[in-house]
Scaffold this motif. Sequence first.
Motif, short mmCIF file in Angstrom:
data_model
loop_
_atom_site.label_atom_id
_atom_site.label_comp_id
_atom_site.label_asym_id
_atom_site.label_seq_id
_atom_site.Cartn_x
_atom_site.Cartn_y
_atom_site.Cartn_z
N VAL A 82 0.84 -1.20 0.00
CA VAL A 82 0.00 0.00 0.00
C VAL A 82 0.87 1.25 0.00
N LEU A 83 1.91 1.24 0.83
CA LEU A 83 2.83 2.38 0.86
C LEU A 83 3.51 2.57 -0.50
N ALA A 84 3.89 1.45 -1.13
CA ALA A 84 4.55 1.54 -2.43
C ALA A 84 3.64 2.15 -3.48
N VAL A 85 2.38 1.75 -3.51
CA VAL A 85 1.44 2.28 -4.50
C VAL A 85 1.19 3.77 -4.25
N GLN A 136 4.80 2.26 -13.35
CA GLN A 136 5.31 0.92 -13.05
C GLN A 136 6.70 0.98 -12.45
N GLY A 137 7.55 1.84 -13.00
CA GLY A 137 8.91 1.95 -12.48
C GLY A 137 8.96 2.47 -11.07
N THR A 138 8.15 3.48 -10.79
CA THR A 138 8.14 4.02 -9.43
C THR A 138 7.55 3.02 -8.43
N ILE A 139 6.61 2.20 -8.87
CA ILE A 139 6.08 1.16 -7.99
C ILE A 139 7.18 0.19 -7.60
N VAL A 140 8.00 -0.22 -8.57
CA VAL A 140 9.08 -1.16 -8.29
C VAL A 140 10.06 -0.56 -7.28
N LEU A 141 10.48 0.69 -7.51
CA LEU A 141 11.41 1.33 -6.58
C LEU A 141 10.78 1.51 -5.20
N ALA A 142 9.54 1.94 -5.18
CA ALA A 142 8.88 2.18 -3.90
C ALA A 142 8.66 0.90 -3.11
N VAL A 143 8.35 -0.19 -3.79
CA VAL A 143 8.09 -1.43 -3.08
C VAL A 143 9.37 -2.01 -2.48
N VAL A 144 10.50 -1.81 -3.15
CA VAL A 144 11.77 -2.26 -2.58
C VAL A 144 12.07 -1.52 -1.29
N VAL A 145 11.89 -0.19 -1.32
CA VAL A 145 12.13 0.62 -0.13
C VAL A 145 11.12 0.27 0.97
N ALA A 146 9.85 0.12 0.59
CA ALA A 146 8.82 -0.19 1.58
C ALA A 146 9.05 -1.55 2.23
N ASN A 147 9.46 -2.54 1.44
CA ASN A 147 9.75 -3.85 2.01
C ASN A 147 10.88 -3.79 3.03
#
Length: 418
Positions: free
Chosen positions: A15-18, A336-347
């Motif tokens: 959710v944070l990544a999105v 899509q690219g920002t989701i990938v970057l954000a999800v790595v940081v959020a995880n």
Amino acid sequence: MNVLRRIGLSLFAPVLAVVVAVLISSAVMAALQVNPLRVFEIMVDFGDTPSQQVTALVVVLNRAVPLFLAGLAVAIAFRMGLFNIGVEGQYRLATILAAGAGAAVALPGPLHVLLIVVVAMVVAAIWAGIVAVLKVTRGVSEVISSIMLNVIALGVASFLLTGPLRGSPEGASIIATADIPESGWMPSLNGVFGLLGLANPPRQLYGFLVVAVVVGVLIGVLLNRTRFGFDLRAAGLSPSAASASGVDSRGMVIKTMLLSGAVAGLIGMPDLLGSTHSYTTDFTSGLGFLGIAVALLGRNKPVGIALGALLFAFLDRSLVPLQIQDFPASVVTIIQGTIVLAVVVANEVVRRVARRSAERGSATGAAVAGDGSTGPGQAASGAASIGGGADGGEGTGAGESRTTGAGQRSDERQETGA
């Protein structure tokens, strides 16, 4: 309470990544003088009529099925700490060979479909197995070897398409294999719309959706409810500790990659069996790499991967409406690219929060268990001994504190005086 906390932590990262991806994408679009609100309005517009809305839903579901399978294939390897970046080459090579095998035979419907699916799974599993063998025998990183094998697989597929398996005539603008006979087609699920009282869309809802759901359930059970799944996770966390407890870590690497490759072989089946019925030069590509993003967004859990696949399918479906309204297609790529970057940081944020929470819980448990007795005086004495012994005694650790009551100290003084 613990269950709710675990669910909250599981949902927090995606959710944070999105949310972060939407904010960053909006800022980028504003910098490019593109109205982000108008873009999002077009993306969520599924049409005016019921037929248009159902058709848009079918497009999203059809796109989500291969993305879900790609995410599962990547997640299986992730759960053991392996990075199967070769999913792209595995499914492309598996699909063209399965298309060739399906076009070369004529069997009764279910057997024909089964043959095509089995050929795809076996080919992809063998190709992924090469990566595993190189890792356990020569210590080659699976990242390097799978990237190299991607290039080889795509080259072999191109050779087969333009050579032995070519079915299109010379001079054709799109080169394709021979068409699979109708007995090898997967029936659609459009009859479901009639049962639900919805408009029957012109597009066919892939029947492979049912297979994907079954595969997701089986993988979830296998990884979370069986000895194989426990051994897989244990070998991924610590190969040496797993080997000491009787787990064959090297064998688990091979088994995991074979399973990951077998699932990767299914990625091209929805389009092959439900739409194109042949492998062509414009066959869907890039699903293996998108599967990495879907697996990360879904935190390697089948349910999370399904939601991630639906999100990415929704973004892909938005390409055409945005282009019709003269918006650049790169908008979707940015999201899509920002989701990938954000999800790595959020995880990573969630992992650290969970670790600190576990450490606090362990410290509290140790303090409770450290009294080693039932009396308040003994608990205080235990705390003193842990700290090094307030009255000259030697600390003995949690749960093993010595009782140093007043009577005992008095006896010791008397013996000293004597």
